[in-house]
Design a protein around this motif. Structure first.
Motif, PDB file in Angstrom:
ATOM      1  N   PHE A 220      21.134  26.404 -20.038  1.00 17.79           N
ATOM      2  CA  PHE A 220      22.032  26.282 -21.058  1.00 17.79           C
ATOM      3  C   PHE A 220      21.885  27.108 -22.447  1.00 17.79           C
ATOM      4  N   LEU A 317      25.813  19.189 -17.841  1.00 17.21           N
ATOM      5  CA  LEU A 317      25.202  20.905 -17.978  1.00 17.21           C
ATOM      6  C   LEU A 317      25.170  21.720 -16.612  1.00 17.21           C
ATOM      7  N   ASN A 321      26.750  25.003 -16.629  1.00 22.14           N
ATOM      8  CA  ASN A 321      25.725  26.769 -16.632  1.00 22.14           C
ATOM      9  C   ASN A 321      26.627  27.270 -15.346  1.00 22.14           C
ATOM     10  N   ILE A 325      28.472  31.366 -20.566  1.00 23.96           N
ATOM     11  CA  ILE A 325      27.983  29.845 -21.750  1.00 23.96           C
ATOM     12  C   ILE A 325      27.949  32.195 -22.789  1.00 23.96           C
TER      13      ILE A 325
END
Length: 529
Positions: A220, A317, A321, A325
């Motif tokens: 991330f 997360l 991911n 992003i």
């Protein structure tokens, strides 16, 4: 089967390896039952506070629940500081205490206090066993509650009249704690918000470490490309030389990292516990916040949440991911990363050791240089804790233990025992001031009796330095902060362990090298400042 035999079976069912405590009349049946366990070792300590600290650190590092035990009255009250510390640092602990028989709980009685009520504000759940048949239910619930986010201690009180009763109960099966994830609508809202702002900042708290989400955090961060800062207890989430690492925030003074918060326009806060630092102290501009944590955000004027991602941090997360992003590369003004490194003395000064002063920062650089990936450093509370939080850079998470909730002096020596039992293959280095050291120095006998090996560094300056500095700033003078110390080397010898005294940096490096080579011995290093 005797009640306490059933209770021990329940503890075995929960995977308990160690119970830390001191025997007393009201718990002798339980200690007797523990003596017949082939799985659980009862660790007889020298003070109940030490037992609670051992259970706290053991729980943090072992991925299990730490367990401590005491008799009623003063034994139970002695646990309270360590249990309160576990509550505020979110360590999974179960505490079992003896109690007076039912027939004397309604009147003034020798050593009787209503400890279930006393423990209430210091625990997630505090209960007295009133029906011995309910023990399997109570123990199963206790361990489940202790481990659920946010983890913390649970207190169970066993009246002495129940301990020797005969019952036929069996342990309950263990079922995993359910994990939840945010709805996709909230996740998409968070990504949209990240896209809208130019200078997001990632703030990492201890929840990321507790939920073992560091591996999921890294992709991330690499995708977002925004600066990252972390709390005291989340040190190690990023390598020291990572280009996005802007180090530790949360200091009362000289918090150089706060400059990056002031320049940001959006805060992505992941697993942060308010107990480390209230938002009023670091989000004075009331910047908008994306909250990612296992539980909903606490209401706070200085924590204006725009999107809440509530659920298991690791799983959340992982989902993020897999999505798009946004990349938000930006660099804080004025070469801030280098300024922080210089101000916090993060990088070692390349000079001849003989020319360097003996400071806590130089000591930390030597520890970093000589440590392995698996070395665990435990900090006691005092002025040295602030230096460690600024300067010391662990190579991975869970390798620097800092108490930053209750922040109780005296945790480091008993905590090192818990750490060594949780991670027997790791090198453990305890850093304590002379004030904190003598609060639980007696537990060195416990460590010696158990055959444990670790290194204790005592910062010896005969003063409560943090209080001296604070009083001088407040009043222009200090008072009540000086004391005299014993000879720590002779004291170490009296416990049958190795003691060394150092006065220079080069001498400290040689002594630490020697101590690290003595992998089967306990070593105390008196650093005289």
């Amino acid at each position: 089967m005797k009640v306490t035999d059933v209770l021990v079976q329940c503890l075995e069912n929960e995977g308990v390896e160690y119970v830390f405590g001191i025997p007393g009349k009201e718990i002798l049946d339980l200690v007797d039952s523990l003596s017949r366990s082939h799985q659980i070792q009862f660790v007889n300590v020298r003070h109940e506070q030490g037992a609670a600290f051992m259970a706290d650190v053991y729980g943090r590092l072992s991925n299990k629940v730490g367990v401590c035990l005491s008799t009623l009255g003063p034994g139970a009250t002695n646990l309270l500081t360590g249990i309160s510390s576990a509550k505020l640092d979110h360590s999974p602990v179960v505490v079992i205490t003896g109690q007076a028989a039912f027939e004397r709980q309604h009147k003034e009685s020798h050593q009787y206090l209503d400890m279930a009520k006393v423990f209430e504000p210091a625990t997630k759940w505090s209960i007295q066993i009133k029906d011995s048949q309910r023990i399997p239910e109570i123990i199963r619930k206790a361990f489940r509650v202790a481990r659920m986010e946010k983890p913390g201690p649970v207190a169970i009180e066993l009246p002495e009249n129940l301990a020797s009763q005969m019952i036929s109960s069996n342990p309950l099966p263990i079922t995993p704690v359910p994990e939840s994830i945010p709805v996709m609508e909230s996740i998409n809202d968070a990504l949209t918000l990240m896209q809208q702002y130019k200078k997001p900042l990632v703030i990492i708290g201890n929840g990321v470490v507790r939920q073992e989400a560091v591996a999921e955090l890294h992709p991330f961060i690499e995708a977002l490309q925004a600066p990252v800062i972390h709390s005291f207890m989340a040190k190690g989430v990023l390598p020291q030389h990572h280009p996005l690492n802007f180090f530790t925030f949360g200091f009362n003074e000289k918090d150089e990292v706060s400059a990056v918060i002031k320049e940001a326009d959006l805060l992505i806060v992941i697993g942060f516990d308010f107990v480390e630092k209230l938002p009023k102290e670091w989000n004075k501009k009331k910047l908008p916040i994306i909250h990612l944590d296992a539980i909903p955000a606490e209401m706070d004027e200085y924590y204006p949440v725009q999107v809440e991602l509530v659920g298991n941090i690791k799983q959340t997360l992982r989902i993020i991911n897999q999505l798009d992003i946004p990349t938000k590369s930006w660099v804080p003004f004025g070469n801030l990363q280098e300024k922080i490194k210089q101000s916090y003395q993060i990088e070692e000064i390349q000079k001849d050791l003989n020319s360097l002063p003996l400071t806590i920062e130089n000591i930390l650089h030597i520890i970093e240089k000589l440590s392995s990936m698996n070395t665990i450093v435990i900090s006691d509370v005092g002025a040295h804790k602030v230096s460690i939080a600024r300067t010391y850079q662990p190579r991975q998470p869970k390798r620097l233990i800092i108490s930053n909730g209750l922040a109780s002096m005296g945790i480091a020596i008993p905590g090192s025992i818990g750490a060594k039992l949780a991670c027997p293959g790791a090198t453990v280095i305890c850093i304590t001031g002379d004030g904190g050291a003598l609060m639980n120095f007696s537990e060195i006998e416990t460590a010696k009796r158990l055959g444990l090996s670790f290194i204790i560094i005592v910062i010896n300056d005969s003063i409560l330095k943090l209080e001296q500095e604070t009083m001088n700033k407040m009043f222009g003078k200090s008072y009540g902060i000086m004391f005299q110390n014993p000879d720590f080397v002779q004291l170490a010898t009296s416990f049958g362990v190795i003691g060394r005294r150092v006065n220079h940096v080069a001498e400290f490096e040689n002594t630490l090298k020697e101590a690290l080579c003595r992998s089967n011995e306990l070593v105390i290093i008196d650093v005289t400042l």
